[in-house]
Motif scaffolding. Structure first.
Motif, mmCIF file in Angstrom:
data_model
loop_
_atom_site.group_PDB
_atom_site.id
_atom_site.type_symbol
_atom_site.label_atom_id
_atom_site.label_comp_id
_atom_site.label_asym_id
_atom_site.label_seq_id
_atom_site.Cartn_x
_atom_site.Cartn_y
_atom_site.Cartn_z
ATOM 1 N N SER A 274 0.652 -1.164 0.081
ATOM 2 C CA SER A 274 0.070 -0.105 0.033
ATOM 3 C C SER A 274 0.688 1.189 -0.063
ATOM 4 O O SER A 274 0.145 2.392 -0.603
ATOM 5 C CB SER A 274 -0.907 0.067 1.179
ATOM 6 N N VAL A 275 2.118 1.325 0.489
ATOM 7 C CA VAL A 275 2.721 2.602 0.788
ATOM 8 C C VAL A 275 3.192 2.973 -0.650
ATOM 9 O O VAL A 275 2.934 4.355 -0.711
ATOM 10 C CB VAL A 275 4.106 2.136 1.594
ATOM 11 N N PRO A 276 3.625 2.371 -1.797
ATOM 12 C CA PRO A 276 3.813 2.923 -3.103
ATOM 13 C C PRO A 276 2.593 3.735 -3.574
ATOM 14 O O PRO A 276 2.719 4.879 -4.043
ATOM 15 C CB PRO A 276 3.926 1.751 -3.951
ATOM 16 N N THR A 277 1.516 2.904 -3.464
ATOM 17 C CA THR A 277 0.313 4.047 -3.756
ATOM 18 C C THR A 277 -0.101 5.082 -3.166
ATOM 19 O O THR A 277 -0.160 6.301 -3.500
ATOM 20 C CB THR A 277 -1.140 2.982 -3.923
ATOM 21 N N LEU A 278 0.244 5.049 -1.758
ATOM 22 C CA LEU A 278 0.057 6.309 -1.037
ATOM 23 C C LEU A 278 1.007 7.311 -1.145
ATOM 24 O O LEU A 278 0.669 8.445 -1.511
ATOM 25 C CB LEU A 278 0.198 5.781 0.757
ATOM 26 N N VAL A 279 2.344 7.034 -1.366
ATOM 27 C CA VAL A 279 3.529 7.843 -1.547
ATOM 28 C C VAL A 279 3.151 8.706 -2.968
ATOM 29 O O VAL A 279 3.416 9.817 -3.141
ATOM 30 C CB VAL A 279 4.784 7.271 -1.396
ATOM 31 N N ASP A 280 2.910 7.738 -3.963
ATOM 32 C CA ASP A 280 2.496 8.447 -5.204
ATOM 33 C C ASP A 280 1.623 9.421 -5.325
ATOM 34 O O ASP A 280 1.425 10.473 -5.847
ATOM 35 C CB ASP A 280 2.248 7.210 -6.060
ATOM 36 N N ALA A 281 0.352 9.169 -4.466
ATOM 37 C CA ALA A 281 -0.827 10.071 -4.289
ATOM 38 C C ALA A 281 -0.384 11.461 -3.479
ATOM 39 O O ALA A 281 -0.585 12.357 -4.050
ATOM 40 C CB ALA A 281 -2.031 9.478 -3.828
ATOM 41 N N LEU A 282 0.421 11.234 -2.652
ATOM 42 C CA LEU A 282 0.748 12.281 -1.657
ATOM 43 C C LEU A 282 1.891 13.170 -2.652
ATOM 44 O O LEU A 282 1.611 14.467 -2.439
ATOM 45 C CB LEU A 282 1.420 11.808 -0.385
ATOM 46 N N ALA A 283 2.871 12.535 -3.298
ATOM 47 C CA ALA A 283 3.777 13.385 -4.024
ATOM 48 C C ALA A 283 3.023 14.208 -5.035
ATOM 49 O O ALA A 283 3.560 15.253 -5.520
ATOM 50 C CB ALA A 283 4.740 12.193 -4.573
ATOM 51 N N ARG A 284 1.867 13.999 -5.600
ATOM 52 C CA ARG A 284 1.178 14.731 -6.561
ATOM 53 C C ARG A 284 0.521 15.852 -6.032
ATOM 54 O O ARG A 284 -0.196 16.768 -6.511
ATOM 55 C CB ARG A 284 0.277 13.996 -7.367
ATOM 56 N N LEU A 285 0.562 16.197 -4.667
ATOM 57 C CA LEU A 285 -0.184 17.239 -3.967
ATOM 58 C C LEU A 285 0.653 18.516 -4.048
ATOM 59 O O LEU A 285 1.841 18.463 -3.801
ATOM 60 C CB LEU A 285 -0.476 17.047 -2.417
ATOM 61 N N ASP B 182 13.513 2.010 -1.843
ATOM 62 C CA ASP B 182 13.319 2.479 -3.315
ATOM 63 C C ASP B 182 12.740 3.670 -3.657
ATOM 64 O O ASP B 182 12.877 4.246 -4.555
ATOM 65 C CB ASP B 182 12.629 1.153 -3.933
ATOM 66 N N LEU B 183 11.317 3.765 -2.951
ATOM 67 C CA LEU B 183 10.480 4.964 -3.100
ATOM 68 C C LEU B 183 11.576 6.166 -2.766
ATOM 69 O O LEU B 183 11.456 7.145 -3.114
ATOM 70 C CB LEU B 183 9.414 5.036 -2.180
ATOM 71 N N CYS B 184 12.270 6.215 -1.852
ATOM 72 C CA CYS B 184 13.134 7.268 -1.349
ATOM 73 C C CYS B 184 13.989 7.728 -2.530
ATOM 74 O O CYS B 184 14.376 8.788 -2.849
ATOM 75 C CB CYS B 184 14.127 7.063 -0.173
ATOM 76 N N ASN B 185 14.782 6.694 -3.096
ATOM 77 C CA ASN B 185 15.722 6.889 -4.029
ATOM 78 C C ASN B 185 15.040 7.407 -5.390
ATOM 79 O O ASN B 185 15.538 8.059 -6.158
ATOM 80 C CB ASN B 185 16.648 5.504 -4.495
ATOM 81 N N ALA B 186 14.012 6.837 -5.624
ATOM 82 C CA ALA B 186 13.455 7.284 -6.934
ATOM 83 C C ALA B 186 12.309 8.412 -6.974
ATOM 84 O O ALA B 186 11.954 8.979 -8.111
ATOM 85 C CB ALA B 186 12.442 5.884 -7.569
ATOM 86 N N ASN B 187 12.050 8.842 -5.763
ATOM 87 C CA ASN B 187 10.798 9.968 -5.854
ATOM 88 C C ASN B 187 11.474 11.328 -5.733
ATOM 89 O O ASN B 187 12.403 11.552 -5.228
ATOM 90 C CB ASN B 187 9.986 9.625 -4.397
ATOM 91 N N SER B 188 10.536 12.283 -6.336
ATOM 92 C CA SER B 188 11.266 13.602 -6.684
ATOM 93 C C SER B 188 10.665 14.511 -5.470
ATOM 94 O O SER B 188 11.108 15.409 -5.220
ATOM 95 C CB SER B 188 10.683 14.089 -7.773
ATOM 96 N N VAL B 189 9.561 13.811 -4.516
ATOM 97 C CA VAL B 189 9.023 14.561 -3.425
ATOM 98 C C VAL B 189 10.158 14.454 -2.246
ATOM 99 O O VAL B 189 10.837 13.506 -2.163
ATOM 100 C CB VAL B 189 7.726 14.011 -3.006
#
Length: 323
Positions: free
Chosen positions: A23-34, A59-66
């Protein structure tokens, strides 16, 4: 004089992670678009999850722009301890805490933050028209909130939700607590009564089951029940006085019957019932006092609230630049 550093972000979102790999990837992806004026930071606290949540978070930390930080705890400490770790590493002027199970829609985050900021509240709790939990969880929540009305000096009708927004003043005050059994809502009620409410949507759990077992819910209830009030001890005193009064009344009744009746009353069954009842009450109160003393013992011996194994921040989080 306040020596706290200036917030680097307008909003931090603290998410305790436990069995949240799916669930965390979906949550982070949605939060990053805010789109948050002044910058958004996400803080994921891995509460020693037994699945591969930590690897997913890295992986999310390395790949995310937020701006994203990972606080990795050395062992499983429980949700409230994990949230405390997240609050102490968050660097936003406001902090929202939310679960990793997607039952709180990320779309509600901006509305909750703006309601807190524009209303000047220290904290805003969310509540739901309908909770998408199992019926036993809903009954337990209602009972816990009813107890909190009397134990925590909570405003009547306020629902204590884990989806809440706090300002920097409250975060600093809550963060000063270093006891091993934190109950965040109890700390909040001791600090402020400047509290708001906001109705939000509550979604069914996307997958899996709640990580809260009956045993964990009971331990959480004890933290609320014992950590912030001596009312349970006062109730025990009143029960003792009432039982002593009944004992005196029973003695008078037996004495009168012995004086006016030719046959002495047998009374074995009633005597055993009274002994068992009194013994049960005494053992309950002894256990209650022992729980208080045990918690004091662990606090005096500096049982850690949490231990952080490592903290990972991506480039955006390290820079602390507004987005």
């Amino acid at each position: 004089m306040n020596t706290s550093p200036a917030p680097l972000f307008a909003l931090s979102i603290v998410v305790p992670v436990y069995n949240g790999a799916n669930s965390v990837p979906t949550l982070v992806d949605a939060l990053a678009r805010l789109e948050v004026e002044g910058g958004l930071e996400i803080v994921l606290v891995n509460d020693c999850s037994p699945d591969n949540s930590l690897a997913v978070c890295r992986d999310l930390c390395n790949a995310n722009s937020v701006a994203l930080s990972i606080v990795n705890l050395s062992r499983n400490y429980g949700e409230h301890n994990a949230v405390m770790a997240g609050l102490k590493h968050a660097r936003g002027a406001h902090v929202i805490t939310m679960d990793d199970d997607l039952q709180n829609p990320p779309e509600e985050v901006l509305r909750l933050w703006r309601h807190t900021r524009d209303g000047g509240f220290d904290v805003v709790y969310t509540y739901y028209a309908e909770k998408k939990h199992e019926s036993w969880r809903n009954i337990g929540s209602r009972f816990t909130n009813w107890c909190a009305d009397y134990l925590l000096d909570k405003p009547k009708g306020l629902y204590l939700s884990s989806f809440r927004c706090m300002n920097a003043f409250l975060i600093r005050a809550v963060g000063d607590h270093d006891g091993p059994f934190p109950y965040i809502d109890g700390l909040i009620m001791q600090i402020t009564q400047n509290i708001g409410r906001l109705q939000v949507a509550h979604l069914p759990r996307a997958e899996g089951r709640s990580n809260y077992t009956l045993a964990r819910l009971f331990r959480l209830f004890l933290s609320m029940f014992l950590n912030f009030s001596v009312i349970p001890l006062r109730v025990g005193t009143l029960v003792g006085v009432a039982m002593a009064g009944l004992g005196v009344l029973g003695f008078v009744v037996v004495l009168v019957e012995a004086l006016i009746s030719a046959d002495r009353p047998q009374g074995w069954a009633s005597l055993m019932a009274a002994v068992l009842l009194l013994a049960g009450v005494q053992l309950i109160m002894l256990g209650l006092v022992g729980e208080y003393l045990g918690r004091m013992f662990l606090a005096v011996n500096k049982r850690p609230q949490f231990v952080v194994r490592d903290v990972q921040r991506n480039e955006k989080a390290e820079a602390g630049a507004p987005q």
